[in-house]
Motif scaffolding. Structure first.
Motif: not given
Length: 134
Positions: A40-48
């Motif tokens: 059930g693990e997922r990753v949100f990726v973001f950029t500053n």
């Protein structure tokens, strides 16, 4: 007039100090249909995309079945960061959960979401794979 000019300068400086921004590659992750007890693990990726370090102060989920985590380290301008979200796939049925991300960005609270459907039973394809392994 001098006082007004000074106030404007102070306001501009304080506004630019808080001009951190971040942009998520995806604001909603759709798990689709997944099997009970699957990963059930997922990753949100973001950029500053701001001009100062981005600090995530807190992350809260709308339910105890969803656990968000981040490194806690500041994300420098232009760099990427991650928020890992684990959903309890032991819970059968549809789900839609909201994660609130609190930071020093211009918008202090950002909402991201996960959604999907956990199947009641293991899929035939997965069951066949398990039987072949034994």
């Amino acid at each position: 007039m001098k006082t007004l000019g000074t106030l404007l300068v102070v306001f501009f400086i304080s506004f630019s100090i808080n001009a951190q921004e971040f942009k998520f590659e995806e604001e909603t992750i759709n798990y689709g249909k997944i099997d009970k007890n699957s990963n059930g693990e997922r990753v949100f990726v973001f950029t500053n995309i701001g001009d100062a370090p981005l600090i995530i102060k807190d992350i809260q989920s709308s339910c105890g079945c969803t656990v968000p985590k981040t490194s806690g380290e500041p994300v420098m301008p232009g760099e990427k960061g991650e928020i890992k979200v684990s959903y309890d796939t032991n819970r059968v049925g549809g789900f839609s959960k909201t994660i609130s991300v609190f930071s020093n960005a211009k918008a202090a609270r950002k909402m991201i979401k996960i959604k999907g459907f956990v199947n009641k039973e293991i899929s035939l394809e997965k069951e066949e794979s398990i039987l072949k392994d034994n």
